[in-house]
Design an enzyme around this catalytic site. Structure first.
Site, PDB file in Angstrom:
ATOM      1  NE  ARG A 152     -24.770  46.064  18.694  1.00  0.00           N
ATOM      2  CZ  ARG A 152     -25.881  45.660  18.083  1.00  0.00           C
ATOM      3  NH1 ARG A 152     -26.967  45.411  18.788  1.00  0.00           N
ATOM      4  NH2 ARG A 152     -25.906  45.494  16.785  1.00  0.00           N
ATOM      5  CE  LYS A 201     -25.124  42.377  17.194  1.00  0.00           C
ATOM      6  NZ  LYS A 201     -26.163  41.940  16.242  1.00  0.00           N
ATOM      7  CG  ASP A 229     -17.107  47.600  12.009  1.00  0.00           C
ATOM      8  OD1 ASP A 229     -16.194  48.246  11.456  1.00  0.00           O
ATOM      9  OD2 ASP A 229     -18.310  47.807  11.759  1.00  0.00           O
ATOM     10  CB  CYS A 231     -15.612  51.876  12.657  1.00  0.00           C
ATOM     11  SG  CYS A 231     -17.012  51.030  13.415  1.00  0.00           S
ATOM     12  CE1 TYR A 232     -18.556  50.116  17.588  1.00  0.00           C
ATOM     13  CE2 TYR A 232     -18.490  48.471  15.847  1.00  0.00           C
ATOM     14  CZ  TYR A 232     -19.199  49.374  16.617  1.00  0.00           C
ATOM     15  OH  TYR A 232     -20.535  49.537  16.419  1.00  0.00           O
ATOM     16  CG  ASP A 285     -16.695  46.024   8.816  1.00  0.00           C
ATOM     17  OD1 ASP A 285     -16.004  45.441   9.660  1.00  0.00           O
ATOM     18  OD2 ASP A 285     -17.913  45.838   8.715  1.00  0.00           O
ATOM     19  CG  ASP A 331     -16.743  53.121   4.528  1.00  0.00           C
ATOM     20  OD1 ASP A 331     -16.378  53.824   5.483  1.00  0.00           O
ATOM     21  OD2 ASP A 331     -17.125  51.929   4.665  1.00  0.00           O
ATOM     22  CG  HIS A 356     -15.353  51.399   8.044  1.00  0.00           C
ATOM     23  ND1 HIS A 356     -16.597  51.473   7.473  1.00  0.00           N
ATOM     24  CD2 HIS A 356     -15.480  50.625   9.153  1.00  0.00           C
ATOM     25  CE1 HIS A 356     -17.456  50.754   8.192  1.00  0.00           C
ATOM     26  NE2 HIS A 356     -16.805  50.240   9.214  1.00  0.00           N
TER      27      HIS A 356
END
Length: 475
Positions: A330, A333, A336, A338-339, A416, A423, A426
């Site tokens: 967003r 922000k 990250d 994952c994006y 991330d 994890d 991700h």
């Protein structure tokens, strides 16, 4: 949420108030505390600064990057100058094997550490520590994240283990249709989506035959809302996750009908925000995950004309960070990992729709897995990739650098950002984003340091195109 359990991590760069940036070593600037992290940031900044094709390498920065009192990075030119001053002997194209900037002591940090990632994922597939009990309602997700990651890496799990994994996924199927977060729980669209993706990756016709498609369709219809969207579960929240998961599952299982999809496209269109991105519900803030869900669902419905694709492209293009190279979810922000997929996949879809439009407009349910691409796998013999820039409408090299330099845990698994633990979530979506960046539309973007690219992933269906086609053809 559908895009997982994102850690509420603190800022990647810790600062304390101090003087404005200065190249004078005698001043008292605000500094980044990690030299290794400084090396990573300087490397990515240098790669972004001139946007030319050159082999990947790591700069060893002896001095710390400097931030101003308002926590703003220096601009790219200042960071680039600092990196060159710290390592004047390094030139573009220098041998990566002699660099020493990685915090884990690995000289090949620009490469994907496949063996470590495969070992981490295989160990997670059969047994997880007690801390994962908090994800008891997300067990099909754990299976999908792990299977998809292994599949992208080209790792096979063996017939016996695959059979046991498939048997467990079917234990999560509700007798009323759909899949649950675990055996005996209530059906929910999120684990249903994950379960169907996992079964597609396993590719066993016997597993496909065990899907209760009649119950699944009836359950999906029961989730429809008067305003055109769908709920995640009976009496659950209705948002773009539900629209995408429902259309995806129905498409993959051959039960996508106009009656089920009625009103879904206009609902998605109402979720387009003033800035071009898509939000969870009409009037909310644009978000990368919801934007992907809405766009991908519209592709399956053949209704991409309902949203302003140019505005969406403008919004998603501004989510790639100029220093890190990765994506934020967003506005305002942090980046990250994952994006890499949630935002990156939109470039593959938008590129096909805008830059390389299909010969015929998409119709309802006519999307074919992998139809937006691909070109031949070609690299040059001179050490510089042929597709040095790539053909997506984002900076593919910058994204790949962020993933390789910042998202790999030296023990295996992906994360991330630096300083945050690895994890399965991700690992899945960082690798998925890397596959999108490598394969592009018609050109392959792979560093000569990489022996093989990842397997391809369909940017709409989030599984390998061949796996998706096999499931579709079965039904």
């Amino acid at each position: 949420s559908t895009w997982g359990h994102v850690s509420c991590a603190s800022a990647m760069l810790r600062t304390q108030q101090g003087a404005a940036p200065s190249a004078d070593a005698s001043s008292e600037p605000v500094t980044v505390t990690s030299k290794a992290q400084s090396s990573t940031e300087a490397t990515i900044a240098e790669n972004l600064s001139d946007r030319k094709p050159f082999p990947r390498f790591v700069v060893h920065v002896e001095r710390e990057l400097v931030l101003d009192p308002f926590m703003q990075f220096w601009n790219i030119e200042q960071v680039d100058e600092l990196a060159r001053a710290a390592s004047p002997e390094r030139e573009h194209g220098s041998d990566m094997s002699t660099s020493s900037g990685a915090d884990d002591g690995n000289p090949d940090r620009g490469r994907l550490h496949r063996a470590q990632h495969v070992a981490y994922l295989l160990s997670s597939l059969e047994r997880l520590p007690p801390s994962f009990s908090a994800l008891d309602a997300s067990r099909p997700w754990l299976v999908y994240w792990t299977l998809n990651s292994l599949h992208l890496l080209g790792a096979e799990i063996g017939r016996e283990l695959a059979a046991r994994v498939g048997e467990f996924v079917l234990l999560c199927q509700s007798p009323d249709g759909g899949f649950c977060g675990g055996p005996g729980q209530m059906p929910h669209l999120a684990p249903t989506y994950a379960a169907i993706c996992a079964l597609a990756i396993l590719g066993d016709p016997a597993l496909f035959e065990s899907i209760n498609r009649v119950g699944l369709y009836r359950w999906l219809v029961s989730l429809r809302k008067p305003e055109g969207g769908l709920a995640m579960s009976v009496d659950g929240e209705a948002d773009l996750r539900a629209a995408y998961c429902a259309m995806h599952v129905a498409y993959m299982c051959g039960v996508l009908t106009p009656a089920l999809a009625e009103g879904v496209g206009p609902f998605i269109a109402r979720c387009q925000s003033w800035d071009g991105g898509l939000s969870a519900v009409p009037g909310a803030e644009a978000h990368g995950g919801y934007s992907f869900c809405g766009l991908a669902a519209l592709v399956l419905l053949g209704e991409t004309h309902l949203v302003n694709l140019d505005r969406l492209l403008h919004w998603v293009a501004h989510r790639q960070m100029t220093v890190e190279g990765g994506f934020q979810g967003r506005t305002n922000k942090l980046v990250d990992g994952c994006y890499s997929f949630w935002q990156g996949a939109q470039f593959a879809i938008l590129g096909a729709l805008l830059a390389h439009p299909p010969s015929e407009p998409l119709g309802f349910g006519t999307y074919a897995a992998g139809q937006f691409k691909r070109g031949p796998v070609v690299t040059s013999t001179s050490g510089v990739p042929v597709a040095a820039v790539g053909d997506l409408l984002c900076h593919q090299w910058a994204l790949m650098d962020y993933i390789n330099f910042c998202c790999q845990d030296p023990r295996g698994g992906l994360r991330d950002k630096p300083g945050v633990g690895r994890d399965l979530y991700h690992s899945c979506y960082v690798l998925s984003g890397l596959a999108v960046a490598q394969h592009g539309l018609d050109e392959l973007c792979v560093s000569p340091d990489e022996a093989h690219p990842l397997r391809d992933i369909d940017p709409v269906l989030a599984v390998n195109p061949e796996a998706a086609r096999d499931m579709r053809e079965f039904f």
